[in-house]
Write a protein that holds these residues in place. Structure first.
Motif, PDB file in Angstrom:
ATOM      1  N   GLN A 631       1.924  11.995  12.593  1.00  0.00           N
ATOM      2  CA  GLN A 631       2.052  12.344  14.006  1.00  0.00           C
ATOM      3  C   GLN A 631       1.773  13.816  14.286  1.00  0.00           C
ATOM      4  OE1 GLN A 631       6.748  13.291  14.619  1.00  0.00           O
ATOM      5  NE2 GLN A 631       6.079  11.238  15.097  1.00  0.00           N
ATOM      6  N   TRP A 632       1.471  14.584  13.265  1.00  0.00           N
ATOM      7  CA  TRP A 632       1.065  15.979  13.414  1.00  0.00           C
ATOM      8  C   TRP A 632       0.491  16.406  12.065  1.00  0.00           C
ATOM      9  CZ3 TRP A 632       4.284  20.839  12.635  1.00  0.00           C
ATOM     10  CH2 TRP A 632       5.189  20.674  11.592  1.00  0.00           C
ATOM     11  N   PRO A 633      -0.158  17.578  11.972  1.00  0.00           N
ATOM     12  CA  PRO A 633      -0.742  17.993  10.694  1.00  0.00           C
ATOM     13  C   PRO A 633       0.353  18.373   9.704  1.00  0.00           C
ATOM     14  CG  PRO A 633      -1.797  19.122  12.552  1.00  0.00           C
ATOM     15  CD  PRO A 633      -0.550  18.486  13.071  1.00  0.00           C
ATOM     16  N   VAL A 634       0.481  17.595   8.612  1.00  0.00           N
ATOM     17  CA  VAL A 634       1.624  17.769   7.725  1.00  0.00           C
ATOM     18  C   VAL A 634       1.297  17.191   6.354  1.00  0.00           C
ATOM     19  CG1 VAL A 634       2.675  15.561   8.381  1.00  0.00           C
ATOM     20  CG2 VAL A 634       4.148  17.417   7.586  1.00  0.00           C
ATOM     21  N   ILE A 635       1.933  17.775   5.331  1.00  0.00           N
ATOM     22  CA  ILE A 635       1.893  17.175   4.000  1.00  0.00           C
ATOM     23  C   ILE A 635       2.882  16.017   4.023  1.00  0.00           C
ATOM     24  CG2 ILE A 635       2.264  17.588   1.548  1.00  0.00           C
ATOM     25  CD1 ILE A 635       1.829  20.615   2.210  1.00  0.00           C
ATOM     26  N   SER A 636       2.418  14.814   3.762  1.00  0.00           N
ATOM     27  CA  SER A 636       3.295  13.652   3.963  1.00  0.00           C
ATOM     28  C   SER A 636       2.832  12.487   3.110  1.00  0.00           C
ATOM     29  CB  SER A 636       3.303  13.248   5.437  1.00  0.00           C
ATOM     30  OG  SER A 636       2.167  12.452   5.736  1.00  0.00           O
ATOM     31  N   TRP A 637       3.496  11.376   3.339  1.00  0.00           N
ATOM     32  CA  TRP A 637       3.202  10.132   2.625  1.00  0.00           C
ATOM     33  C   TRP A 637       2.091   9.324   3.292  1.00  0.00           C
ATOM     34  CZ3 TRP A 637       7.923  12.281   3.582  1.00  0.00           C
ATOM     35  CH2 TRP A 637       8.751  12.550   2.479  1.00  0.00           C
ATOM     36  N   ALA A 638       1.510   9.814   4.376  1.00  0.00           N
ATOM     37  CA  ALA A 638       0.568   9.033   5.165  1.00  0.00           C
ATOM     38  C   ALA A 638      -0.732   8.788   4.412  1.00  0.00           C
ATOM     39  CB  ALA A 638       0.273   9.732   6.488  1.00  0.00           C
ATOM     40  N   ALA A 639      -1.381   7.660   4.768  1.00  0.00           N
ATOM     41  CA  ALA A 639      -2.713   7.343   4.253  1.00  0.00           C
ATOM     42  C   ALA A 639      -3.808   7.896   5.151  1.00  0.00           C
ATOM     43  CB  ALA A 639      -2.875   5.831   4.116  1.00  0.00           C
ATOM     44  N   VAL A 640      -3.482   8.103   6.421  1.00  0.00           N
ATOM     45  CA  VAL A 640      -4.436   8.650   7.387  1.00  0.00           C
ATOM     46  C   VAL A 640      -3.753   9.819   8.075  1.00  0.00           C
ATOM     47  CG1 VAL A 640      -5.905   8.149   9.375  1.00  0.00           C
ATOM     48  CG2 VAL A 640      -5.383   6.328   7.734  1.00  0.00           C
ATOM     49  N   ASP A 641      -4.434  10.961   8.130  1.00  0.00           N
ATOM     50  CA  ASP A 641      -3.756  12.122   8.695  1.00  0.00           C
ATOM     51  C   ASP A 641      -3.815  12.108  10.219  1.00  0.00           C
ATOM     52  OD1 ASP A 641      -6.088  13.418   9.654  1.00  0.00           O
ATOM     53  OD2 ASP A 641      -6.255  14.731   7.910  1.00  0.00           O
ATOM     54  N   SER A 642      -3.220  13.118  10.835  1.00  0.00           N
ATOM     55  CA  SER A 642      -3.016  13.103  12.285  1.00  0.00           C
ATOM     56  C   SER A 642      -4.308  13.259  13.066  1.00  0.00           C
ATOM     57  CB  SER A 642      -2.041  14.211  12.685  1.00  0.00           C
ATOM     58  OG  SER A 642      -2.558  15.495  12.334  1.00  0.00           O
ATOM     59  N   THR A 643      -5.374  13.701  12.425  1.00  0.00           N
ATOM     60  CA  THR A 643      -6.663  13.793  13.119  1.00  0.00           C
ATOM     61  C   THR A 643      -7.520  12.556  12.878  1.00  0.00           C
ATOM     62  OG1 THR A 643      -7.745  14.951  11.284  1.00  0.00           O
ATOM     63  CG2 THR A 643      -6.635  16.302  12.934  1.00  0.00           C
ATOM     64  N   GLY A 644      -6.971  11.570  12.188  1.00  0.00           N
ATOM     65  CA  GLY A 644      -7.698  10.335  11.948  1.00  0.00           C
ATOM     66  C   GLY A 644      -8.551  10.340  10.697  1.00  0.00           C
ATOM     67  N   ILE A 645      -8.422  11.353   9.852  1.00  0.00           N
ATOM     68  CA  ILE A 645      -9.193  11.383   8.610  1.00  0.00           C
ATOM     69  C   ILE A 645      -8.455  10.572   7.547  1.00  0.00           C
ATOM     70  CG2 ILE A 645     -10.103  12.836   6.767  1.00  0.00           C
ATOM     71  CD1 ILE A 645     -10.519  15.038   8.817  1.00  0.00           C
ATOM     72  N   ARG A 646      -9.196   9.646   6.950  1.00  0.00           N
ATOM     73  CA  ARG A 646      -8.623   8.793   5.913  1.00  0.00           C
ATOM     74  C   ARG A 646      -8.554   9.573   4.599  1.00  0.00           C
ATOM     75  NH1 ARG A 646     -12.046   3.272   7.624  1.00  0.00           N
ATOM     76  NH2 ARG A 646     -10.680   2.723   9.382  1.00  0.00           N
ATOM     77  N   LYS A 647      -7.326   9.708   4.091  1.00  0.00           N
ATOM     78  CA  LYS A 647      -7.102  10.447   2.853  1.00  0.00           C
ATOM     79  C   LYS A 647      -7.526   9.588   1.651  1.00  0.00           C
ATOM     80  CE  LYS A 647      -2.872  12.270   2.904  1.00  0.00           C
ATOM     81  NZ  LYS A 647      -1.431  12.457   3.284  1.00  0.00           N
ATOM     82  N   PRO A 648      -7.666  10.187   0.469  1.00  0.00           N
ATOM     83  CA  PRO A 648      -7.956   9.364  -0.709  1.00  0.00           C
ATOM     84  C   PRO A 648      -7.007   8.185  -0.865  1.00  0.00           C
ATOM     85  CG  PRO A 648      -8.274  11.659  -1.255  1.00  0.00           C
ATOM     86  CD  PRO A 648      -7.725  11.634   0.153  1.00  0.00           C
ATOM     87  N   LEU A 649      -5.739   8.342  -0.475  1.00  0.00           N
ATOM     88  CA  LEU A 649      -4.803   7.223  -0.536  1.00  0.00           C
ATOM     89  C   LEU A 649      -5.339   6.021   0.217  1.00  0.00           C
ATOM     90  CD1 LEU A 649      -2.139   5.772  -1.050  1.00  0.00           C
ATOM     91  CD2 LEU A 649      -1.141   7.064   0.851  1.00  0.00           C
ATOM     92  N   TRP A 650      -5.952   6.239   1.377  1.00  0.00           N
ATOM     93  CA  TRP A 650      -6.450   5.104   2.156  1.00  0.00           C
ATOM     94  C   TRP A 650      -7.475   4.311   1.352  1.00  0.00           C
ATOM     95  CZ3 TRP A 650     -10.934   3.005   3.945  1.00  0.00           C
ATOM     96  CH2 TRP A 650     -10.824   2.012   4.918  1.00  0.00           C
ATOM     97  N   TYR A 651      -8.357   5.002   0.648  1.00  0.00           N
ATOM     98  CA  TYR A 651      -9.372   4.298  -0.138  1.00  0.00           C
ATOM     99  C   TYR A 651      -8.743   3.570  -1.322  1.00  0.00           C
ATOM    100  CZ  TYR A 651     -12.509   6.958   2.780  1.00  0.00           C
ATOM    101  OH  TYR A 651     -13.151   7.477   3.876  1.00  0.00           O
TER     102      TYR A 651
END
Length: 857
Positions: A631-651
């Protein structure tokens, strides 16, 4: 019957109503002292933070350390004010009764119309209706909504409830019916604000109106379906004439006469041609429009009130049947057992009124595109907007809906108790129609907290929420939405007084991994259903550096730590590497390697856990990873960051949530479905999980290969297999395949048609010998309009290739990631960007990365 149709006068900004925002505070901290006594244009629906930001009066609360600088906003009272024109003789406002309808006020508010107090509210999670017939005047009317500062309101309400009850963070969010996470969480900022966050308007009506509709659609045993429409009515004073309710769905219609004063009616409509609604991967998602009309048939359009929605015909059950391993937790849709591949959902923006159907669609497609079939709406957020649930209906994503209680003890006394019941009644009634709604869940981690976190001793005789979870909420679900199952909490293990987080029963949350132990310990748990687990990683480079301006960039820099909310989070990122990946350079600190390594380690950890749990099928029936979104730019457990960029976790999730999965797991020689043993000394076995409706058969090729140039084959085996639909099979590789001559320079490659290739390594990457990235691959770039294709061809093992075009343009996106290749194989990354990206930069560090470049330095 002669009666005017119900009409609504929108009082939002989109209707041209000019709202202003002000504060009655006499003093504000510098440099905002000028706001005292001043007015600011406001947007409705909206919120204080967004209004002040739009007006340029505050800096972006996401940037740098602005969050703390703006904490005064949550301690300040705020007023929204508007003047609107109203004429009782206009067609848009005719009626005997005029109600002010607020769909969402955040949170403790006093409403005044033309100088007279209308009412008070104390719950962000419900709507309110006030009869203002006697207060409205022809011409201009002034509406004022005064909000108490949310931080001070929570403290006041806590004191009024008596002794403090345990909660997980600094604010007593458990004393107020406001989204807990707005007060700050271990992934979210403390931006508790105020505002008119959902629509507001005047509803004008005569005789009667539709107060609520619960159109419960269910399949018929003999085919087709039946819609049971529960219609609640409100009557104007003095109504004497009977009227009619009609319900239409899919070309089928039924109606019923109702006498004046009738509070509710139940109308059943048979839909013989109705088709079943299925989750994605199990069938189609047919949805049927429903029209409920009060006063006449829908076709005439002359009813005095009309309700419209869509339904899908399905059944949902949860099986907790006992077996020799404990008791299962299986979601069944239309009688079919599901394997859940899901994620937890948090509020999609810390400034929640900036979300829209488009933003919801993007985020839900992140789930669907990764292979997910369920989202759990976590209990520290909101009951989401209709757009969210409508999209889940359309896309076949099941919704596990928590009631809004999270990580705290909640008082069961007034005034909280009445608000909880009213809120739950509204939420169940509103959401009951949705085909995607699969689970009502009482709370997040509160049963666990009471039993295992020391709450019991602290609470003594104080209430803590058990009456909600054990009595009130299940009774309301049974009354209002009996077709959807209820669970008391997550985690929970039947029976009621069993330890809630027992891996042998029900649902489990796994947080010792991440917090205390290496991610290899996921294999310690033969869990039945994992409803929360996860591992952190930073957001995309462009996202992180847009708000963190520490020079030089450092994991423990002051602004970096503002955007790391977990306790010792960046230290845990470092410790979590274990022996899995090499440590980045610290003298000097190598920020590029820190970023890539920690993102990769996050992906590895979660993928490792899910592959293990899938390999246990049917003992394990699903995983719900923490978390999908930020929900904001942060180091977190998310797979997709707050700007909609899919992190390596998503892949990694896309790979491990594929319908057909090949995975290698340690197993004893005679492994059975319930016979897991400690992994020390176990041999690698191949598990093939076919989570699809079609049988999967073919030949599995297993080769032991060299990591060097040419990827020489050292041993090989071909095995035929047959995996029935929704089943798993285990294959034991030949001894020569799992007995390497040099474990540091060999690996297994597994190939079968219909699934992605799989790999097994005999050592961790810190001991693996590979060629440098430049020696192991050749890279070419081809541009085609707004699309560039980067092709990597391997000459040796190249492990976990990823490309990060956002480092060249934050708007750039790539279609794939975490690709492993052996000699002779190639992969093409497809990149889209507003303008062509520098080709040389696309082929080198830090844009193009792999494990090889981490190992070889």
């Amino acid at each position: 019957m002669n009666a005017e149709s119900l009409t609504r006068t929108d009082l939002g900004s989109a209707a041209g109503i000019a709202w202003t925002l002000s504060t009655p505070a006499a003093e504000l901290p510098a440099p905002w002292s000028g706001l005292a006594g001043a007015t600011t244009p406001a947007t409705v629906p909206g919120e204080v933070y967004a209004d002040l930001l739009t007006a340029g009066l505050i800096p972006d609360p996401f940037d740098g350390d602005n969050e703390a600088k703006l904490a005064w906003i949550g301690r300040t009272d705020w007023s929204y004010r508007a003047t609107f024109s109203f004429q009782r003789t206009l067609s848009s406002s005719k009626g005997d009764r005029h109600d002010l309808v607020t769909d969402g006020l955040d949170t403790v508010a006093t409403i005044t119309l033309n100088g007279t107090e209308v009412g008070r509210t104390a719950n962000q999670h419900r709507g309110y209706r006030f009869d203002v017939t006697s207060l409205l005047v022809d011409g201009d009317n002034e509406l004022v909504i005064d909000f108490e500062g949310p931080a001070t309101a929570a403290r006041r309400l806590e004191a009024e409830l008596g002794d403090p009850r345990p909660a997980s963070y600094a604010h007593p969010y458990n004393a107020i019916r406001k989204a807990a996470s707005t007060y700050g969480w271990d992934w979210g900022p403390d931006l508790a604000g105020a505002g008119i966050w959902r629509p507001i308007g005047i509803e004008s009506w005569s005789t009667a109106r539709i107060a609520a509709v619960r159109p419960l659609a269910a399949p018929s045993p003999d085919g087709g379906g039946v819609l049971t429409a529960h219609v609640d009515l409100e009557w104007a004073a003095g109504a004497t004439e009977p009227t009619k309710i009609s319900v239409e769905i899919g070309g089928h219609r039924a109606e019923q006469d109702v006498a004046p004063g009738t509070a509710s009616a139940v109308i059943m409509v048979e839909v013989p041609d109705a088709e079943l609604w299925w989750p994605v991967g199990y069938g189609e998602q047919p949805l049927y429009p429903v029209t409920v009309t009060l006063g006449s048939a829908p076709s005439t359009g002359s009813g005095i009130d009309t309700w419209r929605g869509r339904v899908g015909f399905r059944t949902v059950e949860i099986s907790t049947a006992p077996d020799r391993a404990g008791s299962e937790f299986v979601i069944l849709v239309n009688g079919r057992r599901m394997f859940v591949k899901g994620a937890n959902w948090i509020p999609d923006d810390a400034l929640i009124t900036r979300t829209s159907r488009e933003t919801y669609l993007n985020s839900i497609m992140d789930a669907r595109d990764s292979g997910m079939n369920l989202l759990r709406v976590w209990g520290g957020g909101f009951y989401e907007s209709e757009d969210f649930y409508d999209l889940c209906d359309e896309l076949g994503i099941l919704v596990w809906q928590d009631f809004l209680f999270a990580c705290a003890a909640y008082a069961e006394e007034e005034p909280l108790a009445s608000e909880v019941e009213a809120e739950a009644r509204q939420a169940i009634t509103r959401l009951s129609r949705h085909a995607s709604l699969a689970v009502w869940n009482g709370n997040n981690e509160n049963l666990w907290g009471y039993v295992d976190w020391g709450w019991k001793a602290k609470l003594g005789d104080l209430t803590w929420g058990d009456g909600y979870y054990s009595d009130l909420l299940p009774a309301l679900v049974a009354e209002l939405d009996p077709r959807t199952p209820y669970t008391a909490g997550s985690p929970s293990s039947p029976p009621k007084y069993h330890y809630p987080n027992d891996y042998r029963h029900g649902t489990m949350h796994i947080w010792d991994v991440w917090n205390r132990v290496d991610y290899a310990h996921y294999r310690d748990y033969p869990a039945r259903f994992v409803a929360e687990f996860g591992f952190q990683g930073p957001p995309a480079w462009s996202t992180l550096t847009s708000v963190v301006h520490d020079q030089p960039l450092d994991p423990f820099g002051p602004q970096m730590l503002v955007h790391q909310k977990a306790g010792d989070g960046n230290l845990k990122l470092q410790l979590g590497l274990g022996d899995h990946l090499p440590m980045w350079s610290t003298e000097p600190f190598h920020a590029d390697d820190w970023h890539w390594t920690t993102q990769l380690n996050q992906a590895r950890a979660v993928g490792y856990g899910i592959a293990h749990f899938r390999s246990l099928h049917p003992l394990n029936s699903g995983t719900v990873v923490w978390q999908l979104n930020d929900q904001w730019p942060v180091i977190s457990w998310a797979a997709v960051d707050s700007t909609g960029i899919r992190k390596p976790l998503w892949y990694a999730l896309k790979a491990v949530y594929a319908d057909r999965l090949i995975t290698v797991q340690p197993r004893p020689a005679s492994n059975g479905p319930f016979d897991l043993q400690p992994i020390e000394g176990q041999a690698p076995a191949v598990i093939i999980h076919n989570d699809s409706d079609e049988p999967w058969s073919g030949t599995l090729s297993i080769t032991r290969r060299s990591t060097g140039l040419g990827s020489e084959t050292l041993a090989e085996q071909e095995v035929t297999f047959e995996a029935a639909p929704r089943s798993a099979v285990t294959i034991e590789p030949a001894p020569e395949l799992i007995t390497p001559e040099d474990p540091t320079a060999e690996f297994l490659a597994l190939v079968a048609e219909g699934a992605a290739d799989a790999y097994w390594y005999f050592v961790e990457d810190t001991s693996l010998r590979v060629h440098p990235q430049d020696d192991a691959a050749t890279v070419t770039v081809v541009g085609d309009g707004g699309v560039q294709r980067v092709t990597v061809r391997a000459e040796a093992l190249i492990k976990d290739l990823a490309i990060f075009p956002d480092r060249l343009d934050p708007a750039a996106r790539v279609d794939s990631g975490l690709i492993t290749l052996t000699a002779g194989q190639s992969h093409t990354f497809v990149i889209t960007a507003p303008a062509p990206l520098d080709e040389a930069a696309l082929t080198t560090r830090p844009v193009l990365r792999s494990v090889n470049d981490l190992i070889t330095g």
